[in-house]
Design a protein around this motif. Structure first.
Motif, mmCIF file in Angstrom:
data_model
loop_
_atom_site.group_PDB
_atom_site.id
_atom_site.type_symbol
_atom_site.label_atom_id
_atom_site.label_comp_id
_atom_site.label_asym_id
_atom_site.label_seq_id
_atom_site.Cartn_x
_atom_site.Cartn_y
_atom_site.Cartn_z
ATOM 1 N N ILE A 68 6.217 -0.066 1.070
ATOM 2 C CA ILE A 68 5.267 -1.175 0.932
ATOM 3 C C ILE A 68 5.934 -2.507 0.645
ATOM 4 O O ILE A 68 5.326 -3.556 0.809
ATOM 5 C CB ILE A 68 4.179 -0.894 -0.138
ATOM 6 C CG1 ILE A 68 4.761 -0.869 -1.546
ATOM 7 C CG2 ILE A 68 3.430 0.386 0.180
ATOM 8 C CD1 ILE A 68 3.715 -0.831 -2.644
ATOM 9 N N MET A 92 -2.843 -2.958 -0.252
ATOM 10 C CA MET A 92 -1.458 -3.236 -0.563
ATOM 11 C C MET A 92 -1.305 -4.751 -0.667
ATOM 12 O O MET A 92 -1.800 -5.491 0.181
ATOM 13 C CB MET A 92 -0.548 -2.699 0.549
ATOM 14 C CG MET A 92 0.950 -2.843 0.283
ATOM 15 S SD MET A 92 1.695 -4.458 0.614
ATOM 16 C CE MET A 92 1.401 -4.695 2.331
ATOM 17 N N ALA A 133 0.227 -1.323 -4.625
ATOM 18 C CA ALA A 133 -0.815 -0.758 -3.760
ATOM 19 C C ALA A 133 -1.749 0.102 -4.595
ATOM 20 O O ALA A 133 -1.350 0.691 -5.606
ATOM 21 C CB ALA A 133 -0.194 0.065 -2.646
ATOM 22 N N SER A 187 -4.714 3.165 -3.855
ATOM 23 C CA SER A 187 -5.226 4.042 -2.798
ATOM 24 C C SER A 187 -6.224 5.041 -3.359
ATOM 25 O O SER A 187 -6.216 5.355 -4.554
ATOM 26 C CB SER A 187 -4.074 4.784 -2.123
ATOM 27 O OG SER A 187 -3.386 5.584 -3.062
#
Length: 176
Positions: free
Chosen positions: A6, A84, A94, A96
Motif C-alpha cells: 500500500i 487506503m 488502510a 478493510s
C-alpha cells in the motif's frame, strides 16, 4: 494481500465499495472445457453459448464414478468497504472489511452424491438405506476488520526496503 504494497504506490487514495470471490471444488462433477469456448454472436458480442444451453448438464457435465467417497469444498469472500490513504510517499494506512465463509464436506458416499446430483429424482436409490460412516461437514463464517500500516524504510534507488503490518479483529458468525 501484502501489507507493504500500500505504500510508495501511484495512488494517494484507493476505495473498494464491494467485491465478491466464490470458489467451488469437488471430486465428483466435472465441466468439459468446451463449455468455456467463446464465440461471436450475430451482433459481434463475445458469448459462451454452452451456459445458455437447456441441455447443459447432459452435454457438458460428467460424473466421476469410481466407488470412492466424494468431497465438496466451498469458499466465499465478500469484501466490504475498504480504504487506503497514502499519508505521504513513505507512509500509508488502510482499513478493510470482509465477510468469509468456508464449507467442507468429506466422506460423502457415491450413492448419496448421485442422489443429490439427480435432485433426489433417482428411483434406483429410493427406499434404500444409505450409509455414510465417515460423513463430515464443517462450516465456518466470520467477519474481519483490518487496519494496515506500511512504511518505506530505505529508498536510495539501488536499495529498497519497505514493510507493512495488518491487525485484524475477527468476529464469529453463528450458523443456524
Amino acid at each position: 494481500q501484502q501489507p507493504a504494497s500500500i505504500v510508495d504506490g501511484r495512488m494517494k487514495f484507493d476505495m473498494n465499495l464491494v467485491g465478491l470471490n466464490v470458489g467451488f471444488y469437488n471430486n465428483y462433477i466435472g465441466i468439459d472445457r468446451s463449455a468455456f469456448k467463446r464465440e461471436k454472436d450475430a451482433n459481434g458480442k463475445t458469448v459462451m453459448r454452452a451456459f445458455d444451453d437447456t441441455l447443459f448438464a447432459d452435454k457438458y457435465l460428467s460424473e466421476k464414478i469410481n466407488g470412492k467417497n466424494k468431497s465438496i469444498y466451498l469458499t466465499n469472500r465478500i469484501a466490504g468497504p475498504s480504504f487506503m490513504f497514502a499519508i505521504n510517499r513513505k507512509n500509508a494506512i488502510a482499513i478493510s472489511s470482509n465477510l468469509r465463509t468456508y464449507v467442507n464436506i468429506d466422506g460423502l458416499s457415491p450413492d448419496l452424491a448421485k442422489l443429490a446430483y439427480e435432485e433426489f429424482k433417482y428411483p434406483t436409490l429410493w427406499v434404500t438405506n444409505l450409509k455414510n460412516k465417515n460423513l463430515s461437514i464443517q462450516e465456518m463464517s466470520w467477519a474481519e476488520y483490518g487496519l494496515t500500516y506500511a512504511h518505506v524504510f530505505k529508498d536510495d534507488n539501488e536499495h529498497y526496503f519497505k514493510a507493512g503490518a495488518t491487525v485484524k479483529l475477527l468476529q464469529g458468525i453463528q450458523s443456524a
